[in-house]
Write a protein that holds these residues in place. Structure first.
Motif, mmCIF file in Angstrom:
data_model
loop_
_atom_site.group_PDB
_atom_site.id
_atom_site.type_symbol
_atom_site.label_atom_id
_atom_site.label_comp_id
_atom_site.label_asym_id
_atom_site.label_seq_id
_atom_site.Cartn_x
_atom_site.Cartn_y
_atom_site.Cartn_z
ATOM 1 N N LEU A 266 42.226 39.573 50.324
ATOM 2 C CA LEU A 266 41.527 38.102 50.120
ATOM 3 C C LEU A 266 42.577 36.941 50.562
ATOM 4 O O LEU A 266 42.515 36.146 50.910
ATOM 5 N N ARG A 267 43.967 37.373 50.213
ATOM 6 C CA ARG A 267 44.938 36.375 50.448
ATOM 7 C C ARG A 267 45.134 36.154 51.843
ATOM 8 O O ARG A 267 45.457 34.955 52.478
ATOM 9 N N ASP A 268 44.641 37.149 52.945
ATOM 10 C CA ASP A 268 44.963 36.767 54.328
ATOM 11 C C ASP A 268 43.798 36.145 54.658
ATOM 12 O O ASP A 268 43.482 35.750 56.032
ATOM 13 N N LEU A 269 42.731 35.913 53.802
ATOM 14 C CA LEU A 269 41.311 35.344 54.329
ATOM 15 C C LEU A 269 41.528 33.628 53.727
ATOM 16 O O LEU A 269 40.508 33.026 53.776
ATOM 17 N N GLY A 270 42.641 33.273 52.996
ATOM 18 C CA GLY A 270 42.714 31.974 52.759
ATOM 19 C C GLY A 270 42.196 31.709 51.289
ATOM 20 O O GLY A 270 41.792 30.535 50.843
ATOM 21 N N VAL A 271 41.852 32.741 50.588
ATOM 22 C CA VAL A 271 41.236 32.648 49.170
ATOM 23 C C VAL A 271 42.582 32.359 48.209
ATOM 24 O O VAL A 271 43.391 32.946 48.012
ATOM 25 N N PRO A 272 42.159 31.017 47.583
ATOM 26 C CA PRO A 272 43.178 30.558 46.625
ATOM 27 C C PRO A 272 43.168 31.729 45.394
ATOM 28 O O PRO A 272 42.056 31.649 44.694
ATOM 29 N N ARG A 273 44.087 32.064 44.907
ATOM 30 C CA ARG A 273 44.211 33.023 43.885
ATOM 31 C C ARG A 273 43.966 32.236 42.463
ATOM 32 O O ARG A 273 43.012 32.781 41.546
ATOM 33 N N LEU A 303 36.500 39.294 37.590
ATOM 34 C CA LEU A 303 38.139 39.038 38.037
ATOM 35 C C LEU A 303 38.915 40.042 38.375
ATOM 36 O O LEU A 303 39.600 39.980 39.161
ATOM 37 N N ALA A 304 38.852 41.120 37.584
ATOM 38 C CA ALA A 304 39.721 42.272 37.868
ATOM 39 C C ALA A 304 39.606 42.973 39.107
ATOM 40 O O ALA A 304 40.544 43.263 39.939
ATOM 41 N N VAL A 305 38.278 42.944 39.716
ATOM 42 C CA VAL A 305 37.968 43.441 41.059
ATOM 43 C C VAL A 305 38.635 42.433 41.980
ATOM 44 O O VAL A 305 39.009 42.937 43.034
ATOM 45 N N TYR A 306 38.277 41.094 41.966
ATOM 46 C CA TYR A 306 38.870 40.041 42.609
ATOM 47 C C TYR A 306 40.434 40.332 43.074
ATOM 48 O O TYR A 306 40.951 40.190 43.907
ATOM 49 N N GLU A 307 41.122 40.554 41.715
ATOM 50 C CA GLU A 307 42.586 40.589 41.652
ATOM 51 C C GLU A 307 43.160 41.594 42.387
ATOM 52 O O GLU A 307 44.128 41.751 42.965
ATOM 53 N N ALA A 308 42.519 42.764 42.191
ATOM 54 C CA ALA A 308 42.733 44.020 42.835
ATOM 55 C C ALA A 308 42.802 43.850 44.527
ATOM 56 O O ALA A 308 43.524 44.493 45.346
#
Ligand SMILES: [Fe+2]
Length: 310
Positions: A266-273, A303-308
Protein backbone atom coordinates in the motif's frame (compact mmCIF):
# COMPACT_ATOMS: atom_id res chain seq x y z
CA UNK A 1 -24.70 12.65 -18.79
CA UNK A 2 -27.96 11.29 -17.41
CA UNK A 3 -29.71 14.63 -18.04
CA UNK A 4 -28.43 14.65 -21.59
CA UNK A 5 -29.51 11.04 -22.09
CA UNK A 6 -33.00 11.89 -20.79
CA UNK A 7 -33.27 14.91 -23.08
CA UNK A 8 -32.27 12.77 -26.05
CA UNK A 9 -34.72 10.01 -25.02
CA UNK A 10 -32.03 7.38 -25.59
CA UNK A 11 -33.27 3.83 -25.95
CA UNK A 12 -29.87 2.11 -25.94
CA UNK A 13 -26.54 2.65 -24.18
CA UNK A 14 -23.18 1.51 -25.57
CA UNK A 15 -20.09 1.45 -23.35
CA UNK A 16 -16.59 1.10 -24.78
CA UNK A 17 -13.85 0.83 -22.15
CA UNK A 18 -13.30 -0.65 -18.72
CA UNK A 19 -15.39 -0.95 -15.59
CA UNK A 20 -15.71 2.82 -15.22
CA UNK A 21 -17.29 3.05 -18.67
CA UNK A 22 -19.83 0.28 -18.10
CA UNK A 23 -20.54 1.43 -14.52
CA UNK A 24 -21.22 4.95 -15.82
CA UNK A 25 -23.66 3.51 -18.35
CA UNK A 26 -25.36 1.47 -15.63
CA UNK A 27 -25.59 4.58 -13.42
CA UNK A 28 -27.23 6.48 -16.28
CA UNK A 29 -29.66 3.58 -16.77
CA UNK A 30 -30.60 3.73 -13.05
CA UNK A 31 -31.22 7.48 -13.16
CA UNK A 32 -33.24 7.27 -16.40
CA UNK A 33 -35.47 4.56 -14.96
CA UNK A 34 -35.74 5.41 -11.29
CA UNK A 35 -35.28 9.21 -11.27
CA UNK A 36 -34.03 11.11 -8.21
CA UNK A 37 -30.38 11.03 -7.18
CA UNK A 38 -28.08 7.99 -7.37
CA UNK A 39 -27.60 7.93 -3.60
CA UNK A 40 -31.32 7.16 -3.17
CA UNK A 41 -30.89 3.84 -4.96
CA UNK A 42 -27.82 2.25 -3.37
CA UNK A 43 -27.68 -0.77 -1.10
CA UNK A 44 -27.08 -0.07 2.59
CA UNK A 45 -25.08 -2.40 4.84
CA UNK A 46 -25.12 -2.00 8.62
CA UNK A 47 -22.56 -4.10 10.50
CA UNK A 48 -22.41 -6.85 11.44
CA UNK A 49 -24.98 -8.48 9.17
CA UNK A 50 -27.86 -6.27 8.01
CA UNK A 51 -28.04 -5.66 4.26
CA UNK A 52 -30.86 -3.50 2.87
CA UNK A 53 -31.12 -4.07 -0.85
CA UNK A 54 -32.94 -1.40 -2.85
CA UNK A 55 -35.40 -2.96 -5.23
CA UNK A 56 -34.92 -1.12 -8.54
CA UNK A 57 -37.98 -2.49 -10.30
CA UNK A 58 -38.40 -0.23 -13.30
CA UNK A 59 -37.22 -1.50 -16.72
CA UNK A 60 -33.76 -0.29 -17.67
CA UNK A 61 -32.43 0.98 -20.99
CA UNK A 62 -30.40 -1.93 -22.46
CA UNK A 63 -26.62 -1.77 -22.51
CA UNK A 64 -24.24 -3.11 -25.14
CA UNK A 65 -20.69 -3.31 -23.80
CA UNK A 66 -17.33 -3.52 -25.56
CA UNK A 67 -14.85 -4.14 -22.76
CA UNK A 68 -11.24 -3.10 -23.19
CA UNK A 69 -9.98 -4.21 -19.77
CA UNK A 70 -10.15 -7.41 -17.73
CA UNK A 71 -12.50 -6.36 -14.92
CA UNK A 72 -15.54 -8.19 -16.33
CA UNK A 73 -17.69 -5.43 -14.80
CA UNK A 74 -19.99 -5.23 -17.82
CA UNK A 75 -21.15 -8.81 -17.13
CA UNK A 76 -22.52 -8.01 -13.69
CA UNK A 77 -25.78 -6.55 -12.37
CA UNK A 78 -23.75 -4.29 -10.06
CA UNK A 79 -22.10 -0.92 -10.34
CA UNK A 80 -20.48 1.61 -8.05
CA UNK A 81 -20.20 5.38 -7.78
CA UNK A 82 -17.97 7.47 -5.51
CA UNK A 83 -19.48 10.38 -3.57
CA UNK A 84 -17.58 13.71 -3.36
CA UNK A 85 -16.51 12.74 0.20
CA UNK A 86 -14.98 9.47 -0.99
CA UNK A 87 -17.63 6.89 -0.08
CA UNK A 88 -18.35 4.19 -2.65
CA UNK A 89 -22.06 3.63 -3.25
CA UNK A 90 -23.05 0.18 -4.60
CA UNK A 91 -26.04 -0.67 -6.72
CA UNK A 92 -27.47 -4.02 -7.75
CA UNK A 93 -30.17 -4.78 -10.31
CA UNK A 94 -30.17 -7.72 -12.70
CA UNK A 95 -31.63 -5.49 -15.42
CA UNK A 96 -28.37 -3.48 -15.43
CA UNK A 97 -26.09 -6.26 -16.73
CA UNK A 98 -25.15 -5.68 -20.36
CA UNK A 99 -27.54 -7.42 -22.77
CA UNK A 100 -24.72 -7.94 -25.26
CA UNK A 101 -20.99 -8.09 -24.49
CA UNK A 102 -18.64 -8.04 -27.46
CA UNK A 103 -15.28 -9.65 -26.64
CA UNK A 104 -12.72 -8.67 -29.24
CA UNK A 105 -9.00 -8.97 -28.41
CA UNK A 106 -8.29 -6.23 -30.95
CA UNK A 107 -10.26 -3.77 -28.80
CA UNK A 108 -7.66 -4.21 -26.05
CA UNK A 109 -4.57 -3.82 -28.23
CA UNK A 110 -4.04 -0.09 -27.56
CA UNK A 111 -4.70 -0.28 -23.82
CA UNK A 112 -1.52 0.32 -21.76
CA UNK A 113 -0.15 -2.97 -20.45
CA UNK A 114 -0.24 -1.65 -16.86
CA UNK A 115 -4.03 -1.24 -17.15
CA UNK A 116 -4.45 -4.77 -18.47
CA UNK A 117 -2.30 -6.08 -15.61
CA UNK A 118 -4.17 -4.22 -12.87
CA UNK A 119 -7.61 -5.05 -14.25
CA UNK A 120 -6.55 -8.68 -14.64
CA UNK A 121 -5.84 -8.70 -10.90
CA UNK A 122 -9.38 -7.38 -10.44
CA UNK A 123 -10.90 -10.11 -12.61
CA UNK A 124 -8.68 -12.68 -10.88
CA UNK A 125 -9.79 -11.45 -7.44
CA UNK A 126 -13.44 -11.84 -8.44
CA UNK A 127 -12.76 -15.54 -8.96
CA UNK A 128 -10.79 -16.01 -5.74
CA UNK A 129 -13.44 -14.26 -3.65
CA UNK A 130 -16.21 -16.05 -5.54
CA UNK A 131 -14.67 -19.36 -4.51
CA UNK A 132 -15.04 -18.63 -0.81
CA UNK A 133 -17.88 -16.09 -0.64
CA UNK A 134 -21.03 -17.12 1.25
CA UNK A 135 -22.87 -16.69 -2.07
CA UNK A 136 -20.85 -19.43 -3.81
CA UNK A 137 -22.40 -22.48 -5.43
CA UNK A 138 -21.08 -25.39 -7.53
CA UNK A 139 -21.69 -23.54 -10.81
CA UNK A 140 -19.75 -20.44 -9.75
CA UNK A 141 -16.99 -22.71 -8.41
CA UNK A 142 -16.57 -24.24 -11.88
CA UNK A 143 -16.57 -20.84 -13.61
CA UNK A 144 -14.12 -19.38 -11.09
CA UNK A 145 -11.63 -22.23 -11.27
CA UNK A 146 -11.56 -22.16 -15.06
CA UNK A 147 -11.01 -18.39 -14.97
CA UNK A 148 -8.19 -18.73 -12.41
CA UNK A 149 -6.46 -21.20 -14.75
CA UNK A 150 -6.90 -18.85 -17.73
CA UNK A 151 -5.64 -15.76 -15.89
CA UNK A 152 -2.70 -17.64 -14.37
CA UNK A 153 -1.59 -18.87 -17.79
CA UNK A 154 -2.43 -15.96 -20.08
CA UNK A 155 -1.41 -12.83 -18.16
CA UNK A 156 2.28 -13.79 -17.84
CA UNK A 157 2.21 -14.71 -21.55
CA UNK A 158 0.84 -11.28 -22.45
CA UNK A 159 3.38 -9.51 -20.25
CA UNK A 160 6.14 -11.39 -22.09
CA UNK A 161 4.62 -10.56 -25.48
CA UNK A 162 1.97 -7.80 -25.59
CA UNK A 163 1.28 -8.67 -29.25
CA UNK A 164 -0.01 -12.13 -28.23
CA UNK A 165 -3.64 -11.93 -29.40
CA UNK A 166 -4.45 -15.44 -28.18
CA UNK A 167 -3.40 -14.48 -24.65
CA UNK A 168 -5.58 -11.34 -24.88
CA UNK A 169 -8.54 -13.48 -25.90
CA UNK A 170 -8.02 -15.83 -22.97
CA UNK A 171 -7.81 -12.91 -20.54
CA UNK A 172 -11.07 -11.53 -21.94
CA UNK A 173 -12.76 -14.90 -21.54
CA UNK A 174 -11.43 -15.20 -17.99
CA UNK A 175 -12.70 -11.71 -17.15
CA UNK A 176 -16.16 -12.57 -18.52
CA UNK A 177 -16.23 -15.77 -16.45
CA UNK A 178 -15.19 -13.78 -13.39
CA UNK A 179 -18.06 -11.38 -14.05
CA UNK A 180 -20.48 -14.33 -14.08
CA UNK A 181 -18.95 -15.53 -10.82
CA UNK A 182 -19.54 -12.32 -8.89
CA UNK A 183 -22.96 -11.84 -10.44
CA UNK A 184 -23.96 -14.91 -8.43
CA UNK A 185 -21.42 -15.56 -5.68
CA UNK A 186 -20.70 -11.84 -5.03
CA UNK A 187 -17.49 -10.51 -3.50
CA UNK A 188 -16.42 -10.43 0.14
CA UNK A 189 -13.80 -8.86 2.43
CA UNK A 190 -11.16 -8.31 -0.23
CA UNK A 191 -13.31 -6.06 -2.38
CA UNK A 192 -14.54 -4.07 0.62
CA UNK A 193 -10.90 -3.28 1.46
CA UNK A 194 -10.33 -2.12 -2.11
CA UNK A 195 -13.50 -0.03 -2.28
CA UNK A 196 -12.39 1.99 0.76
CA UNK A 197 -8.89 2.48 -0.70
CA UNK A 198 -10.42 3.67 -3.96
CA UNK A 199 -12.97 5.94 -2.36
CA UNK A 200 -10.74 7.51 0.28
CA UNK A 201 -7.33 7.63 -1.44
CA UNK A 202 -8.29 7.30 -5.12
CA UNK A 203 -6.20 4.12 -5.46
CA UNK A 204 -7.02 2.35 -8.73
CA UNK A 205 -9.31 -0.64 -8.14
CA UNK A 206 -7.00 -3.14 -9.86
CA UNK A 207 -3.88 -1.92 -8.06
CA UNK A 208 -5.69 -2.15 -4.72
CA UNK A 209 -6.88 -5.62 -5.74
CA UNK A 210 -3.32 -6.78 -6.41
CA UNK A 211 -2.00 -5.56 -3.06
CA UNK A 212 -4.87 -6.68 -0.85
CA UNK A 213 -5.78 -10.08 -2.30
CA UNK A 214 -3.11 -12.23 -0.54
CA UNK A 215 -3.87 -10.47 2.75
CA UNK A 216 -7.63 -11.04 2.51
CA UNK A 217 -6.93 -14.70 1.68
CA UNK A 218 -4.71 -15.09 4.75
CA UNK A 219 -7.38 -13.48 6.93
CA UNK A 220 -9.98 -15.96 5.69
CA UNK A 221 -7.69 -19.01 5.50
CA UNK A 222 -8.79 -20.75 8.68
CA UNK A 223 -12.39 -21.04 7.44
CA UNK A 224 -11.70 -21.48 3.69
CA UNK A 225 -8.81 -23.94 3.49
CA UNK A 226 -10.51 -26.37 1.03
CA UNK A 227 -11.35 -23.49 -1.34
CA UNK A 228 -7.86 -22.01 -1.08
CA UNK A 229 -6.35 -25.42 -1.87
CA UNK A 230 -8.43 -25.43 -5.08
CA UNK A 231 -7.11 -21.97 -5.95
CA UNK A 232 -3.52 -23.10 -5.39
CA UNK A 233 -3.96 -26.18 -7.58
CA UNK A 234 -5.63 -24.15 -10.34
CA UNK A 235 -2.55 -21.90 -10.29
CA UNK A 236 -0.25 -24.86 -10.67
CA UNK A 237 0.93 -25.27 -7.09
CA UNK A 238 2.15 -28.87 -7.04
CA UNK A 239 1.22 -29.87 -3.52
CA UNK A 240 -0.93 -32.90 -2.84
CA UNK A 241 -2.17 -32.17 0.64
CA UNK A 242 -5.21 -29.91 1.06
CA UNK A 243 -3.70 -28.30 4.09
CA UNK A 244 -0.33 -27.39 2.65
CA UNK A 245 -1.75 -26.35 -0.73
CA UNK A 246 -4.21 -24.04 1.06
CA UNK A 247 -1.41 -22.55 3.13
CA UNK A 248 0.50 -21.75 -0.06
CA UNK A 249 -2.40 -20.19 -1.98
CA UNK A 250 -1.94 -16.60 -0.78
CA UNK A 251 1.81 -16.76 -1.48
CA UNK A 252 1.07 -18.14 -4.95
CA UNK A 253 -1.24 -15.16 -5.61
CA UNK A 254 1.36 -12.68 -4.29
CA UNK A 255 3.99 -14.34 -6.49
CA UNK A 256 1.70 -14.16 -9.51
CA UNK A 257 1.08 -10.44 -8.92
CA UNK A 258 4.81 -9.78 -8.59
CA UNK A 259 5.64 -11.78 -11.71
CA UNK A 260 3.25 -9.76 -13.87
CA UNK A 261 4.45 -6.43 -12.43
CA UNK A 262 1.45 -5.57 -10.24
CA UNK A 263 2.06 -3.51 -7.08
CA UNK A 264 2.66 -5.31 -3.79
CA UNK A 265 2.41 -2.76 -0.95
CA UNK A 266 0.00 0.00 0.00
CA UNK A 267 2.84 2.42 0.72
CA UNK A 268 3.87 2.17 -2.93
CA UNK A 269 0.38 3.31 -3.95
CA UNK A 270 0.63 6.51 -1.90
CA UNK A 271 -1.72 5.36 0.85
CA UNK A 272 -1.02 7.36 4.05
CA UNK A 273 -0.53 4.93 6.94
CA UNK A 274 -2.05 7.29 9.51
CA UNK A 275 -5.35 7.29 7.61
CA UNK A 276 -5.74 3.52 7.52
CA UNK A 277 -7.98 3.54 10.65
CA UNK A 278 -10.47 5.79 8.83
CA UNK A 279 -10.46 3.46 5.81
CA UNK A 280 -11.05 0.50 8.14
CA UNK A 281 -14.14 2.28 9.50
CA UNK A 282 -15.40 2.78 5.91
CA UNK A 283 -15.04 -0.95 5.28
CA UNK A 284 -17.36 -1.80 8.16
CA UNK A 285 -20.27 -0.32 6.18
CA UNK A 286 -19.54 -2.07 2.87
CA UNK A 287 -22.13 -4.65 1.82
CA UNK A 288 -19.37 -7.10 0.80
CA UNK A 289 -18.83 -8.00 4.46
CA UNK A 290 -22.26 -9.62 4.35
CA UNK A 291 -20.79 -12.28 2.05
CA UNK A 292 -17.48 -12.83 3.84
CA UNK A 293 -17.08 -16.37 5.18
CA UNK A 294 -15.73 -15.05 8.46
CA UNK A 295 -17.86 -12.50 10.36
CA UNK A 296 -16.16 -9.15 10.84
CA UNK A 297 -17.53 -7.02 13.63
CA UNK A 298 -14.73 -4.61 14.41
CA UNK A 299 -12.65 -2.11 12.48
CA UNK A 300 -9.62 -3.34 14.45
CA UNK A 301 -9.63 -6.63 12.52
CA UNK A 302 -9.79 -4.73 9.24
CA UNK A 303 -7.03 -2.35 10.28
CA UNK A 304 -4.72 -5.29 10.99
CA UNK A 305 -5.21 -6.51 7.41
CA UNK A 306 -4.45 -3.03 6.03
CA UNK A 307 -1.38 -2.72 8.26
CA UNK A 308 -0.02 -6.03 7.01
CA UNK A 309 -0.41 -4.76 3.43
CA UNK A 310 1.16 -1.36 4.08
FE1 LIG B 1 -13.80 -5.68 -8.80
Amino acid sequence: MAVEARNLAVDLLVSVGGGSASDSAKGIAILLAEGGALAEHCDVFTPPDRLVHRDLRRPKVPLIAVPTTASGAEMTPGCGATTPDGIKLKFWDHKLAARVVLLDPEATADVPLAITISTSMNGFAHCVEGLYSLGKNPVTDALALQAVRLFAGAVPRLVADPADRAARGKIQAAAALGGMVISNARTALHHTLCHALGGRFRVGHGDANAVMLPHAMRFNLDVTAPEQAQIAWAMGVADQSDETAAARAADAVAGFAKRIGAPGRLRDLGVPRDQLPAAAEDVLHDRGLYFNPKPITSAKLILAVYEAAW
